[in-house]
Write a protein that holds these residues in place. Structure first.
Motif, PDB file in Angstrom:
ATOM      1  N   LEU A 420       1.207  -1.166  -0.026  1.00 50.68           N
ATOM      2  CA  LEU A 420      -0.186  -0.078   0.120  1.00 50.68           C
ATOM      3  C   LEU A 420       0.917   1.203  -0.052  1.00 50.68           C
ATOM      4  O   LEU A 420       0.542   2.226  -0.712  1.00 50.68           O
ATOM      5  CB  LEU A 420      -0.890  -0.110   1.219  1.00 50.68           C
ATOM      6  CG  LEU A 420      -2.128  -1.009   1.276  1.00 50.68           C
ATOM      7  CD1 LEU A 420      -2.754  -1.104   2.463  1.00 50.68           C
ATOM      8  CD2 LEU A 420      -3.034  -0.881  -0.021  1.00 50.68           C
ATOM      9  N   CYS A 426      -2.754   7.198  -4.990  1.00 51.94           N
ATOM     10  CA  CYS A 426      -3.695   6.414  -4.435  1.00 51.94           C
ATOM     11  C   CYS A 426      -5.095   7.153  -4.327  1.00 51.94           C
ATOM     12  O   CYS A 426      -6.092   6.218  -4.655  1.00 51.94           O
ATOM     13  CB  CYS A 426      -3.281   6.187  -2.880  1.00 51.94           C
ATOM     14  SG  CYS A 426      -1.512   5.273  -2.917  1.00 51.94           S
ATOM     15  N   PRO A 430      -9.002   2.965  -7.644  1.00 47.03           N
ATOM     16  CA  PRO A 430      -9.821   2.042  -6.889  1.00 47.03           C
ATOM     17  C   PRO A 430      -9.207   0.869  -6.023  1.00 47.03           C
ATOM     18  O   PRO A 430      -8.060   0.320  -6.767  1.00 47.03           O
ATOM     19  CB  PRO A 430     -10.915   1.664  -7.712  1.00 47.03           C
ATOM     20  CG  PRO A 430     -10.881   2.789  -8.783  1.00 47.03           C
ATOM     21  CD  PRO A 430      -9.460   3.044  -9.028  1.00 47.03           C
ATOM     22  N   LEU A 431      -9.285   0.492  -5.054  1.00 49.95           N
ATOM     23  CA  LEU A 431      -8.520  -0.608  -4.225  1.00 49.95           C
ATOM     24  C   LEU A 431      -9.596  -1.765  -3.969  1.00 49.95           C
ATOM     25  O   LEU A 431     -10.638  -1.382  -3.102  1.00 49.95           O
ATOM     26  CB  LEU A 431      -7.796  -0.129  -3.005  1.00 49.95           C
ATOM     27  CG  LEU A 431      -7.044  -1.153  -2.263  1.00 49.95           C
ATOM     28  CD1 LEU A 431      -6.076  -1.770  -2.987  1.00 49.95           C
ATOM     29  CD2 LEU A 431      -6.601  -0.411  -0.919  1.00 49.95           C
ATOM     30  N   GLN A 444      -9.322  -3.719   8.187  1.00 51.25           N
ATOM     31  CA  GLN A 444     -10.341  -2.495   8.229  1.00 51.25           C
ATOM     32  C   GLN A 444      -9.593  -1.486   9.109  1.00 51.25           C
ATOM     33  O   GLN A 444      -9.557  -0.131   8.885  1.00 51.25           O
ATOM     34  CB  GLN A 444     -11.594  -2.884   8.466  1.00 51.25           C
ATOM     35  CG  GLN A 444     -12.518  -1.790   8.723  1.00 51.25           C
ATOM     36  CD  GLN A 444     -12.797  -1.167   7.378  1.00 51.25           C
ATOM     37  OE1 GLN A 444     -13.349  -1.624   6.384  1.00 51.25           O
ATOM     38  NE2 GLN A 444     -12.448   0.202   7.225  1.00 51.25           N
ATOM     39  N   LEU A 447      -6.419  -0.052   7.793  1.00 49.80           N
ATOM     40  CA  LEU A 447      -6.750   1.261   6.830  1.00 49.80           C
ATOM     41  C   LEU A 447      -7.227   2.226   7.459  1.00 49.80           C
ATOM     42  O   LEU A 447      -6.799   3.605   7.289  1.00 49.80           O
ATOM     43  CB  LEU A 447      -7.749   0.424   5.689  1.00 49.80           C
ATOM     44  CG  LEU A 447      -7.076  -0.381   5.034  1.00 49.80           C
ATOM     45  CD1 LEU A 447      -8.598  -0.944   4.042  1.00 49.80           C
ATOM     46  CD2 LEU A 447      -6.259   0.161   3.987  1.00 49.80           C
ATOM     47  N   TYR A 452      -6.237   5.446   5.577  1.00 49.80           N
ATOM     48  CA  TYR A 452      -6.490   4.346   4.115  1.00 49.80           C
ATOM     49  C   TYR A 452      -5.280   4.626   3.432  1.00 49.80           C
ATOM     50  O   TYR A 452      -5.259   4.409   2.008  1.00 49.80           O
ATOM     51  CB  TYR A 452      -7.599   4.930   3.493  1.00 49.80           C
ATOM     52  CG  TYR A 452      -8.850   4.469   3.993  1.00 49.80           C
ATOM     53  CD1 TYR A 452      -9.525   3.464   3.391  1.00 49.80           C
ATOM     54  CD2 TYR A 452      -9.493   5.040   5.126  1.00 49.80           C
ATOM     55  CE1 TYR A 452     -10.879   2.855   4.119  1.00 49.80           C
ATOM     56  CE2 TYR A 452     -10.901   4.668   5.787  1.00 49.80           C
ATOM     57  CZ  TYR A 452     -11.197   3.408   5.142  1.00 49.80           C
ATOM     58  OH  TYR A 452     -12.302   2.847   5.871  1.00 49.80           O
ATOM     59  N   PHE A 455      -5.614   6.278   0.026  1.00 46.02           N
ATOM     60  CA  PHE A 455      -6.601   5.918  -0.837  1.00 46.02           C
ATOM     61  C   PHE A 455      -7.856   6.665  -0.435  1.00 46.02           C
ATOM     62  O   PHE A 455      -8.280   6.943   0.641  1.00 46.02           O
ATOM     63  CB  PHE A 455      -7.147   4.648  -0.772  1.00 46.02           C
ATOM     64  CG  PHE A 455      -5.890   3.660  -1.468  1.00 46.02           C
ATOM     65  CD1 PHE A 455      -6.027   3.352  -2.761  1.00 46.02           C
ATOM     66  CD2 PHE A 455      -4.609   3.334  -0.918  1.00 46.02           C
ATOM     67  CE1 PHE A 455      -4.873   2.396  -3.287  1.00 46.02           C
ATOM     68  CE2 PHE A 455      -3.681   2.359  -1.345  1.00 46.02           C
ATOM     69  CZ  PHE A 455      -3.647   2.080  -2.873  1.00 46.02           C
ATOM     70  N   PRO A 457     -11.455   6.562   0.566  1.00 44.67           N
ATOM     71  CA  PRO A 457     -12.257   5.438   1.357  1.00 44.67           C
ATOM     72  C   PRO A 457     -13.502   5.082   0.266  1.00 44.67           C
ATOM     73  O   PRO A 457     -14.068   3.962   0.568  1.00 44.67           O
ATOM     74  CB  PRO A 457     -12.615   6.052   2.593  1.00 44.67           C
ATOM     75  CG  PRO A 457     -11.858   7.139   2.747  1.00 44.67           C
ATOM     76  CD  PRO A 457     -11.374   7.664   1.632  1.00 44.67           C
ATOM     77  N   LYS A 459     -13.603   4.407  -2.542  1.00 52.29           N
ATOM     78  CA  LYS A 459     -13.066   3.700  -3.513  1.00 52.29           C
ATOM     79  C   LYS A 459     -12.273   2.484  -3.168  1.00 52.29           C
ATOM     80  O   LYS A 459     -11.619   2.040  -3.980  1.00 52.29           O
ATOM     81  CB  LYS A 459     -12.038   4.431  -4.591  1.00 52.29           C
ATOM     82  CG  LYS A 459     -12.995   5.473  -5.308  1.00 52.29           C
ATOM     83  CD  LYS A 459     -11.867   6.283  -6.422  1.00 52.29           C
ATOM     84  CE  LYS A 459     -12.545   7.290  -7.007  1.00 52.29           C
ATOM     85  NZ  LYS A 459     -11.543   8.094  -7.806  1.00 52.29           N
ATOM     86  N   VAL A 460     -12.719   2.186  -1.804  1.00 54.83           N
ATOM     87  CA  VAL A 460     -12.134   0.775  -1.159  1.00 54.83           C
ATOM     88  C   VAL A 460     -12.982  -0.074  -0.865  1.00 54.83           C
ATOM     89  O   VAL A 460     -14.049   0.223  -0.406  1.00 54.83           O
ATOM     90  CB  VAL A 460     -11.400   1.418  -0.172  1.00 54.83           C
ATOM     91  CG1 VAL A 460     -10.553   0.168   0.753  1.00 54.83           C
ATOM     92  CG2 VAL A 460     -10.079   2.342  -0.423  1.00 54.83           C
ATOM     93  N   TRP A 461     -12.961  -1.356  -1.286  1.00 59.80           N
ATOM     94  CA  TRP A 461     -13.542  -2.615  -0.987  1.00 59.80           C
ATOM     95  C   TRP A 461     -12.831  -3.528  -0.201  1.00 59.80           C
ATOM     96  O   TRP A 461     -11.739  -3.605  -0.594  1.00 59.80           O
ATOM     97  CB  TRP A 461     -14.257  -3.051  -2.145  1.00 59.80           C
ATOM     98  CG  TRP A 461     -15.356  -2.407  -2.795  1.00 59.80           C
ATOM     99  CD1 TRP A 461     -16.651  -2.392  -2.816  1.00 59.80           C
ATOM    100  CD2 TRP A 461     -14.928  -1.421  -4.037  1.00 59.80           C
ATOM    101  NE1 TRP A 461     -17.395  -1.657  -3.772  1.00 59.80           N
ATOM    102  CE2 TRP A 461     -16.476  -1.043  -4.452  1.00 59.80           C
ATOM    103  CE3 TRP A 461     -13.957  -1.152  -4.523  1.00 59.80           C
ATOM    104  CZ2 TRP A 461     -16.320  -0.016  -5.424  1.00 59.80           C
ATOM    105  CZ3 TRP A 461     -14.047  -0.095  -5.612  1.00 59.80           C
ATOM    106  CH2 TRP A 461     -15.169   0.361  -5.945  1.00 59.80           C
TER     107      TRP A 461
END
Length: 637
Positions: A420, A426, A430-431, A444, A447, A452, A455, A457, A459-461
Motif C-alpha cells: 500500500l 492512491c 480504486p482498491l 479494516q 486502513l 487509508y 486511498f 475510502p 473507492k475501497v472495498w
C-alpha cells in the motif's frame, strides 16, 4: 443437594460456542509500533451486577432467568451424556476450564421448563478434560444414571459473577467497560458513553453513544436531536488509556472517525421497519432458491440444523446456505467425478514461446530501479503513469487464505502495508482487498488507523475471499459427495484461492462500479508478490492492445500463491460469464466434522484423509485466451 428436580432438555443437542472469556490482544498500529502494549480484553456478560434477595435461596428453589440472570456468567454447555454412570460432556465456554470443571463446588444450570428458562443450583463433584474432543467430562451430585444425564443435555452451566478470577494488570472484562465515560485525550472534551462491546475478530469494537454536547450534523445540515451511536476500534492507537477506578477511557481517534460512522439513516421508524420487512422477504426468497439448488445436488442434510438450536444458530446456518456459490460448487465437483489434466501455466508459457505470436518482453531488474532506462521501457513507463494518474487502473490485492497457515498474520499485514505504501496516485486508484473472513476487521482497522494510506475510502472495498464447502471423499447414499458440517449450524468450508477472485467481484457488482469510474484495466496480484516491474505491465498491455498480461521472474511463474496479472475490464466481464470454464483441483484432506446419526449429532474424527477441498488459480482464466491477446513480461536479473 436437596430438592433437585430433573428438567427436560432443550431441543438443541450440540452447539459451537465462541469463548465467553476470549482474550483479544490490542493490534499494534502501523505508524507507532513501539507504543504497543500487551493488554487483553476478556469477554463476559455485559449486564451490570445487581444484588438479588433470591441469591440466598437458590439452593432451595428454581427461579426464572429474568430475575437474577445478571448475577451469573456462562461457562459451558452440556452437549451429551457420557457413559452409563450419569456423567455429562461439556463444551467449555471459558478461558478457565481447569478451575470451572475440575474443582468441586456449586454451579448453576439454566434450563427450559414449561416454556420458561429457569436457573437451579447443582453440586459439581469432579471433572476431567477430554482434550481430543475439546470438551470436559463432569459429574454432578445425585445424577447417577444415563437417563438422568440425558435430561440435562442442552443446559447451560453458570457460575456467580462475583466468582470471576482476578485479572492481571492491563486486562479487562467487557462488562467492566460498559458504562464508561469516553473522553478525547488531547482536549479533555467528553465524547460519550460505552454502551456495548463487540468481538469483531481481529480486534473488539466499542459502541459509544455520543454526548449531545458534540454538534453532529445530519445529512440535511441540521444538528442531530438524538445522541447517535458510533463504533470505535478498541486498539492501543485509538484507546491509549483505560481507568477502571474512575470509569473513564481516553481516546485519540483518527481525523473523521467519529463523523464517518455516525448513522446517517434519518428515516422514520415506520420507514425503517418497512425496509427491514422487505429485506427479510428478499432474504427468504434467496434462502428458498439456495435450498432448491442444494436439493438438486442431493445435499438436503445441510438443512438438518434448521430444525434445532436457537434463533441465532439457525440464522447463522441460513446465511451460510444463501452464501454457498452453487454454480462454482457444481463446477468443482466435476473435478472429482470427471478428472482431467490440470491446466499448468508453465505449459501455457512454453506454448506461448513456441507460437511466437508475441515476443516475451524482457526487462532487467536493474533497469527498473535505475534512472538509466531503455527508450522502449521509458515509453511503457510513461504510458503506465498516465493510466494510473487518470484513474484508469484498479488494484485487486489478494491475501490468500490457502496460504495463511504458512505465513503468520503479522507477516501478511507487513506485506500489505509495504504494498500500500509503494502504490502511486492512491487518491485516484480504486482498491479491492480480498482476504480471509477472520482478518477483515484487522485490515479494516489498519486502513482506518492509517487514513487509508492515501486511498479514497469511497473507492475501497474489503471482501471476504471465495470459499466452497468441503465434501466427503466417499460417495453417499445418492452416490454424491456430501457437504461436511463443522457444526449443526456451520458448513465446513475452505478457501478456493485466487481463482475465486472473478466470481467474487462479479457477485458484489464491483465491475459495474469500476466501469462507471472509467476504469480500463484491473491489476490482480498476491499481497506478497515481488512487486518490481509490475506496474510496467499495465503500460505493456495497453501499448500492445492485449486483453491480459502476466509477469514472471527469469521465466518462472510464481505459482498459485504468487501472481501478478493485468486484465482489461472488458476481458474480466467476459470471464464472469464463463465461470463454468474455471479449472479446479480437488485436494484430499483430513477434516473433523459432525453428522446426524440416529437423530443425534455425532463428532467425527477421521484417522485418514476423508474429504476434498477445492482449489483454483487465477492463471486458469487464461485458458482459451488467444496467444495474440496475451503479453508476457519477464523480469530478469
Amino acid at each position: 443437594m436437596e430438592g433437585f428436580t430433573l428438567l427436560s432438555a432443550s431441543s438443541s443437542l450440540f452447539t459451537s460456542f465462541q469463548p465467553l472469556y476470549s482474550p483479544v490482544r490490542f493490534s499494534a498500529p502501523f505508524r507507532n509500533p513501539k507504543c504497543f502494549c500487551q493488554r487483553t480484553l476478556i469477554s463476559s456478560k455485559l449486564h451490570p451486577i445487581r444484588t438479588s434477595s433470591l441469591h440466598a435461596t437458590a439452593t432451595q428453589e428454581m427461579v426464572e432467568v429474568g430475575e437474577i440472570e445478571s448475577q451469573f456468567v456462562e461457562i459451558g454447555y452440556i452437549s451429551s451424556a457420557h457413559g452409563l454412570q450419569g456423567e455429562v460432556r461439556v463444551k467449555p465456554n471459558t478461558d478457565f476450564p481447569e478451575m470451572r470443571f475440575s474443582e468441586p463446588g456449586r454451579r448453576w444450570l439454566k434450563q427450559q421448563l414449561l416454556g420458561r428458562e429457569i436457573i437451579q443450583e447443582v453440586e459439581l463433584l469432579e471433572g476431567r478434560g477430554h482434550h481430543g474432543q475439546k470438551s470436559w467430562i463432569v459429574k454432578f451430585n445425585n445424577i447417577d444414571k444415563v437417563e438422568q444425564a440425558q435430561q440435562l443435555v442442552g443446559s447451560t452451566i453458570l457460575v456467580l459473577d462475583e466468582d470471576r478470577p482476578e485479572l492481571e494488570e492491563g486486562d479487562f472484562y467487557t462488562r467492566d467497560l460498559v458504562g464508561m465515560r469516553v473522553t478525547l485525550k488531547e482536549t479533555g472534551e467528553p465524547v460519550g458513553t460505552v454502551v456495548s462491546v463487540f468481538d469483531a475478530g481481529g480486534s473488539d469494537l466499542l459502541q459509544v453513544k455520543l454526548d449531545l454536547s458534540l454538534e453532529m450534523i445530519d445529512k440535511n445540515g441540521s444538528l442531530k436531536s438524538e445522541a447517535p451511536l458510533v463504533w470505535i476500534p478498541f486498539v492501543e492507537a485509538i484507546v491509549p488509556h483505560v481507568d477502571l477506578n474512575s470509569r473513564e477511557m481516553l481516546i485519540s481517534p483518527p481525523k473523521g472517525l467519529l463523523e464517518l460512522n455516525v448513522r446517517s439513516d434519518e428515516r422514520s421508524k415506520k420507514e425503517r421497519r418497512q425496509l427491514e420487512w422487505k429485506e427479510r422477504k428478499k432474504f427468504q426468497k434467496q434462502l428458498i432458491a439456495a435450498k432448491k439448488k442444494l436439493c438438486e445436488m442431493e445435499q438436503k442434510h445441510v438443512f438438518d440444523g434448521l430444525r434445532h438450536g436457537d434463533k441465532a444458530q439457525r440464522s447463522l446456518l441460513a446465511d451460510q446456505i444463501v452464501d454457498v456459490n452453487s454454480q462454482l460448487l457444481q463446477v468443482a465437483l466435476q473435478t472429482i467425478e470427471t478428472p482431467s489434466d490440470r491446466w499448468q501455466l508453465s505449459e501455457f508459457l512454453s506454448a506461448y514461446t513456441t507460437k511466437k505470436r508475441r515476443d516475451v518482453y524482457k526487462i532487467s531488474k536493474g533497469c527498473l530501479v535505475s534512472e538509466d532506462v531503455e527508450p522502449t521501457s521509458s515509453k511503457i513507463t510513461e504510458r503506465r503513469s498516465s493510466l494510473i494518474s487518470s484513474g484508469k487502473v484498479a488494484n485487486i490485492l489478494v491475501v490468500d487464505g490457502t496460504n495463511m497457515q504458512k505465513v503468520s498474520n503479522a507477516k501478511g499485514t507487513d506485506s500489505l502495508i509495504q504494498r500500500l505504501v509503494e502504490m502511486e496516485n492512491c487518491q485516484t486508484t480504486p482498491l479491492i482487498l480480498i482476504c480471509p473472513g477472520n482478518t477483515i476487521e484487522t485490515y479494516q482497522n489498519l486502513l482506518t488507523t492509517n487514513d487509508y494510506f492515501g486511498f479514497d475510502p469511497a473507492k475501497v472495498w474489503i471482501l471476504e475471499e471465495e470459499n466452497l464447502p468441503v465434501v466427503s471423499s466417499s460417495l453417499g447414499v445418492h452416490k454424491k459427495h456430501k457437504i461436511l458440517m463443522k457444526s449443526p449450524w456451520e458448513i465446513l468450508q475452505s478457501p478456493v484461492g485466487s481463482g475465486g477472485v472473478i466470481s467474487l467481484i462479479s457477485s458484489h457488482y464491483i465491475l459495474e462500479s469500476l466501469a462507471a469510474m472509467g476504469v480500463k484495466y484491473i491489476e490482480i496480484s498476491s499481497v506478497d508478490q515481488r512487486h518490481v516491474g509490475g506496474e510496467n505491465l499495465i503500460g505493456l498491455v495497453d501499448s500492445s492492445e492485449a486483453d491480459a498480461g502476466i509477469k514472471t521472474f527469469n521465466g518462472i511463474d510464481g505459482g498459485v500463491d504468487d501472481f501478478y496479472l493485468v486484465f482489461t475490464i472488458n476481458f474480466v466481464t467476459q470471464l464472469t460469464k464463463q465461470v463454468d470454464k474455471l479449472t479446479f483441483s480437488a485436494v484430499l484432506r483430513s477434516n473433523q466434522h459432525v453428522e446426524m446419526i440416529d437423530k443425534e449429532w455425532v463428532d467425527i474424527t477421521p484417522s485418514s484423509h476423508n474429504s476434498y477441498e477445492f482449489r483454483s488459480s487465477i492463471y486458469t482464466c487464461l485458458e482459451g485466451c488467444p496467444f495474440d491477446k496475451v503479453c508476457v513480461m519477464e523480469v530478469v536479473d
